[in-house]
Design a protein around this motif. Structure first.
Motif, PDB file in Angstrom:
ATOM      1  N   ASP A 249       1.631 -10.690   6.780  1.00 54.43           N
ATOM      2  CA  ASP A 249       2.541 -10.928   7.900  1.00 54.43           C
ATOM      3  C   ASP A 249       2.181 -10.093   9.126  1.00 54.43           C
ATOM      4  O   ASP A 249       2.622 -10.402  10.236  1.00 54.43           O
ATOM      5  N   ALA A 250       1.381  -9.042   8.936  1.00 52.49           N
ATOM      6  CA  ALA A 250       0.980  -8.219  10.080  1.00 52.49           C
ATOM      7  C   ALA A 250       0.125  -9.000  11.070  1.00 52.49           C
ATOM      8  O   ALA A 250       0.016  -8.613  12.240  1.00 52.49           O
ATOM      9  N   ARG A 251      -0.465 -10.095  10.613  1.00 58.09           N
ATOM     10  CA  ARG A 251      -1.265 -10.920  11.531  1.00 58.09           C
ATOM     11  C   ARG A 251      -0.376 -11.517  12.631  1.00 58.09           C
ATOM     12  O   ARG A 251      -0.880 -11.883  13.707  1.00 58.09           O
ATOM     13  N   ASP A 252       0.938 -11.586  12.397  1.00 57.73           N
ATOM     14  CA  ASP A 252       1.875 -12.119  13.385  1.00 57.73           C
ATOM     15  C   ASP A 252       2.626 -11.027  14.149  1.00 57.73           C
ATOM     16  O   ASP A 252       3.521 -11.339  14.934  1.00 57.73           O
ATOM     17  N   TRP A 253       2.296  -9.770  13.915  1.00 55.64           N
ATOM     18  CA  TRP A 253       2.942  -8.725  14.706  1.00 55.64           C
ATOM     19  C   TRP A 253       2.583  -8.905  16.181  1.00 55.64           C
ATOM     20  O   TRP A 253       1.505  -9.423  16.504  1.00 55.64           O
ATOM     21  N   PRO A 254       3.453  -8.493  17.092  1.00 56.66           N
ATOM     22  CA  PRO A 254       3.177  -8.669  18.527  1.00 56.66           C
ATOM     23  C   PRO A 254       1.859  -8.006  18.918  1.00 56.66           C
ATOM     24  O   PRO A 254       1.632  -6.835  18.605  1.00 56.66           O
ATOM     25  N   ARG A 255       0.997  -8.760  19.555  1.00 56.82           N
ATOM     26  CA  ARG A 255      -0.330  -8.272  19.950  1.00 56.82           C
ATOM     27  C   ARG A 255      -1.078  -7.679  18.762  1.00 56.82           C
ATOM     28  O   ARG A 255      -1.780  -6.666  18.872  1.00 56.82           O
ATOM     29  N   GLY A 256      -0.943  -8.306  17.612  1.00 57.39           N
ATOM     30  CA  GLY A 256      -1.543  -7.775  16.393  1.00 57.39           C
ATOM     31  C   GLY A 256      -3.052  -7.858  16.391  1.00 57.39           C
ATOM     32  O   GLY A 256      -3.672  -8.569  17.181  1.00 57.39           O
ATOM     33  N   SER A 257      -3.648  -7.130  15.486  1.00 57.20           N
ATOM     34  CA  SER A 257      -5.083  -7.202  15.258  1.00 57.20           C
ATOM     35  C   SER A 257      -5.423  -8.503  14.538  1.00 57.20           C
ATOM     36  O   SER A 257      -4.558  -9.160  13.949  1.00 57.20           O
ATOM     37  N   ASP A 258      -6.718  -8.883  14.582  1.00 54.81           N
ATOM     38  CA  ASP A 258      -7.144 -10.032  13.782  1.00 54.81           C
ATOM     39  C   ASP A 258      -7.349  -9.649  12.314  1.00 54.81           C
ATOM     40  O   ASP A 258      -7.513 -10.513  11.460  1.00 54.81           O
ATOM     41  N   HIS A 259      -7.331  -8.356  12.021  1.00 56.47           N
ATOM     42  CA  HIS A 259      -7.313  -7.861  10.651  1.00 56.47           C
ATOM     43  C   HIS A 259      -5.886  -7.505  10.251  1.00 56.47           C
ATOM     44  O   HIS A 259      -5.056  -7.190  11.111  1.00 56.47           O
ATOM     45  N   VAL A 260      -5.622  -7.524   8.957  1.00 57.38           N
ATOM     46  CA  VAL A 260      -4.313  -7.043   8.461  1.00 57.38           C
ATOM     47  C   VAL A 260      -4.551  -5.838   7.565  1.00 57.38           C
ATOM     48  O   VAL A 260      -5.631  -5.673   6.979  1.00 57.38           O
ATOM     49  N   PRO A 261      -3.544  -4.969   7.439  1.00 59.45           N
ATOM     50  CA  PRO A 261      -3.711  -3.797   6.590  1.00 59.45           C
ATOM     51  C   PRO A 261      -3.789  -4.163   5.105  1.00 59.45           C
ATOM     52  O   PRO A 261      -3.254  -5.174   4.659  1.00 59.45           O
ATOM     53  N   VAL A 262      -4.465  -3.296   4.377  1.00 56.40           N
ATOM     54  CA  VAL A 262      -4.559  -3.375   2.929  1.00 56.40           C
ATOM     55  C   VAL A 262      -4.058  -2.057   2.357  1.00 56.40           C
ATOM     56  O   VAL A 262      -4.470  -0.996   2.833  1.00 56.40           O
ATOM     57  N   THR A 263      -3.190  -2.111   1.361  1.00 57.45           N
ATOM     58  CA  THR A 263      -2.614  -0.903   0.772  1.00 57.45           C
ATOM     59  C   THR A 263      -2.850  -0.901  -0.730  1.00 57.45           C
ATOM     60  O   THR A 263      -2.682  -1.926  -1.394  1.00 57.45           O
ATOM     61  N   VAL A 264      -3.230   0.252  -1.247  1.00 62.80           N
ATOM     62  CA  VAL A 264      -3.413   0.441  -2.680  1.00 62.80           C
ATOM     63  C   VAL A 264      -2.680   1.710  -3.109  1.00 62.80           C
ATOM     64  O   VAL A 264      -2.716   2.722  -2.396  1.00 62.80           O
ATOM     65  N   THR A 265      -2.013   1.661  -4.250  1.00 66.56           N
ATOM     66  CA  THR A 265      -1.349   2.818  -4.836  1.00 66.56           C
ATOM     67  C   THR A 265      -2.004   3.151  -6.171  1.00 66.56           C
ATOM     68  O   THR A 265      -2.294   2.253  -6.965  1.00 66.56           O
ATOM     69  N   LEU A 266      -2.238   4.440  -6.399  1.00 68.32           N
ATOM     70  CA  LEU A 266      -2.800   4.892  -7.660  1.00 68.32           C
ATOM     71  C   LEU A 266      -2.175   6.204  -8.081  1.00 68.32           C
ATOM     72  O   LEU A 266      -1.627   6.942  -7.266  1.00 68.32           O
ATOM     73  N   LYS A 267      -2.242   6.491  -9.365  1.00 72.19           N
ATOM     74  CA  LYS A 267      -1.784   7.775  -9.873  1.00 72.19           C
ATOM     75  C   LYS A 267      -2.786   8.857  -9.471  1.00 72.19           C
ATOM     76  O   LYS A 267      -3.983   8.622  -9.430  1.00 72.19           O
ATOM     77  N   ILE A 268      -2.258  10.033  -9.200  1.00 66.25           N
ATOM     78  CA  ILE A 268      -3.153  11.153  -8.905  1.00 66.25           C
ATOM     79  C   ILE A 268      -2.876  12.325  -9.839  1.00 66.25           C
ATOM     80  O   ILE A 268      -3.560  13.328  -9.779  1.00 66.25           O
TER      81      ILE A 268
END
Length: 268
Positions: A249-268
């Motif tokens: 959905d970040a692709r539709d943010w106002p004046r958004g980038s042509d890339h969207v964020p990627v998030t990963v969660t891991l145990k540390i």
């Protein structure tokens, strides 16, 4: 209760132009770390208070005027790695590395912005393509020197390495970002001790994209995407992987980038 680390990576396509979108990412992902690429700002002009405003006060950045540039915002203390290579001897601000202080053994974080490579997939006709292939070859050789451990590599790697990382494998085989020399080089780099964190969760027969061209008037309808943005973890961290999100959905943010964020969660 196991501690976790949530890391987001995003080609923001100008941090000064789109810094007001970063709170949206913080709200969506609740990241401990944000890695940005294509910040397009020299270090003296980098927004000095942005990390504090995001609640991620530990900030590293390496930038230049008008193009390239990488930055890291973190809730946890960062210790920069000072002796990173000068890739292709261009000093063009495409890589940051830092140790993340986790309270246990630190995690080594790499944030990369790989050259886009221009439009013509021919080294002789297009020096930008040659630069891209040379960059990948140098990175592959560098990481071959010692197997990565307790390491995370993220960024806009500007290559969609698998058949289902593009909307049409057959039609994009001669399009820069999916040509065989690029995909073979990137896959060989990753295979030197890294795991594709998102494909750990999503089987390779499923389409998956993180970039949609500005040229598509209705990008959702056409859905001609490519997966150019990646998170890799060293093999010893594969069992620690917990979840992933592609923030489409970040692709539709106002004046958004042509890339969207990627998030990963891991145990540390």
């Amino acid at each position: 209760m196991n501690a976790t680390l949530t890391i987001s990576t995003w080609n923001i396509n100008s941090v000064r132009l789109r810094q007001d979108l970063l709170p949206l990412l913080v709200n969506d992902a609740k990241p401990d770390i944000i890695c940005l690429q294509e910040t397009k700002v020299p270090d003296p002009l980098f927004p000095a208070d942005l990390g504090e405003r995001l609640g991620l006060p530990h900030v590293l950045h390496r930038g230049m005027k008008g193009y390239n540039g990488v930055a890291v915002f973190s809730r946890l203390k960062l210790s920069p790695v000072e002796d990173t290579p000068d890739w292709c001897l261009k000093s063009d601000c495409r890589h940051l590395a830092a140790y993340v202080e986790t309270g246990k053994v630190p995690i080594l974080l790499h944030n990369f912005y790989v050259p886009a490579g221009g439009d013509i997939p021919d080294r002789d006709a297009n020096p930008k393509y040659g630069h891209k292939l040379d960059f990948i070859a140098e990175a592959r050789a560098h990481f071959a020197e010692a197997p990565p451990s307790r390491s995370i590599l993220v960024g806009d790697l500007n290559i969609a390495p698998l058949e289902n990382d593009v909307w049409s494998h057959k039609q994009l085989l001669d399009v820069v970002s999916h040509t065989p020399p690029e995909t073979e080089g990137l896959n060989a780099w990753r295979a030197q001790g890294f795991v594709d964190a998102v494909r750990h969760f999503v089987p390779p027969d499923r389409k998956l994209y993180t970039w949609w061209s500005y040229r598509n008037r209705d990008w959702r309808a056409s859905d001609r995407g490519r997966r150019l943005d990646h998170v890799w973890v060293s093999q010893d961290l594969e069992s620690a992987l917990q979840s992933y999100t592609i923030h489409k959905d970040a692709r539709d943010w106002p004046r958004g980038s042509d890339h969207v964020p990627v998030t990963v969660t891991l145990k540390i």
